[in-house]
Design an enzyme around this catalytic site. Sequence first.
Site, PDB file in Angstrom:
ATOM      1  CG  ASP A   1      -2.103   0.957   1.104  1.00 13.24           C
ATOM      2  OD1 ASP A   1      -3.123   0.638   0.473  1.00 13.24           O
ATOM      3  OD2 ASP A   1      -1.972   2.067   1.660  1.00 13.24           O
TER       4      ASP A   1
ATOM      5  CE1 TYR B   1      -5.504   6.619  -0.393  1.00 10.10           C
ATOM      6  CE2 TYR B   1      -5.240   6.924   1.978  1.00 10.10           C
ATOM      7  CZ  TYR B   1      -5.389   6.082   0.880  1.00 10.10           C
ATOM      8  OH  TYR B   1      -5.419   4.722   1.052  1.00 10.10           O
TER       9      TYR B   1
ATOM     10  CG  HIS C   1      -4.201  -4.069  -0.063  1.00  8.97           C
ATOM     11  ND1 HIS C   1      -3.451  -3.595  -1.120  1.00  8.97           N
ATOM     12  CD2 HIS C   1      -4.239  -3.040   0.840  1.00  8.97           C
ATOM     13  CE1 HIS C   1      -3.069  -2.350  -0.868  1.00  8.97           C
ATOM     14  NE2 HIS C   1      -3.523  -1.991   0.311  1.00  8.97           N
TER      15      HIS C   1
END
Length: 383
Positions: free
Chosen positions: A180, A310, A361
């Site tokens: 990630d 982000y 993930h």
Amino acid sequence: MNHDTVSDFRIGIPQAQLDDLRARLDRVRWPQELPDAGWDYGAPLAYVRDLAAYWRDGYDWREHEAALNELPQYTTEIDGTRVHFLHVRSPEPDATALVLTHGWPGAFTEFLDVIGPLSDPRAHGGDPADAFHLVIPSIPGFGFSGPTTERGWDSTRVAGAWAALMARLGYRRYGAQGGDWGAMISRELGRLDPEHVIGVHVNYLMTFPTGTPGELDGLTPAEQTRLAGYQQLSGGDGAGYRAIQSTRPQTLAYGLADSPAGQLAWIAEKFREWTDGTDRPDGAIDRDRVLTDVMLYWLTNTAASSARLYYENAHPQSWPQPSPTPLGVAVFPHDVVLPIRALAERTANITRWTEFERGGHFAAMEEPAALTGDIRAFFRTLR
């Protein structure tokens, strides 16, 4: 204060915070939902209510807090912010240093199942020559490294902080690994500090097309399918979390910081969506581990500062820059998106590429043995 100081750290959450959490879970105002909607509109009411009830009555934070405090934890200040990290020294004196970096909505606890095998392979049926000294930081803005208090903490700045941290700990030669955001940070670390980083291993790799004429010529049908996955992440049903955290993280944070049910649903949905072979967030990963992850966001009130990662990477948009550092890629089939090697090789010196038959993930939690084996094999050629 000496800003180069490394201090011992122990988790000690005041009981008042736990009492407040329990009281909030007692009085959740649950939303209405459509009948038989399942997961189509988001996390379903029945599931979130059930998990919240277990959180309130079955989950024991003090048990998990005590277990985490068995690990050697530290804090230090780098670039004006506190950095929390584990530092697990291998019993093997010639072990190679390795910095492991989590992502969102993860935490340093992602790596609990690989710490023993990576740091002490002799005790886990492995070759002692594969041992690592492990440094496992919490990204600034996440957990006990949060919250951050100024703009600019993007993946490149985090990578710079990791280079400073490894130098402060005395490591002149080390590797990096992550998934990630941890994958992007690790790649940046290899680019920023190539004199000291011997290699980077990732279990998540984004390979967006650039629009260059002809770059998609010759892709196999399987690679075309992977390409379609990027469209889903960019603008499809799976893009909602990224869109809001990249644009309005502060607005989102009012709900997540005030409502434990909101924080639970926001994170649990991703454990369901991004893990392999399950229709429940705690199907592939133990529900206590999921809740410990949620607790690290809730107890530290870092919904806002973790989401800002982000925003910072989207203003302006950040993409991996070319790096000469050797890169190993572990591909788990149920990840958010799957990489396309031909596109990855434009900016990466790929020396190992492994495709696994299962896993998603959260590889360190879902398939710790497979991930450990691939990390060992990659760095075995670089020591």
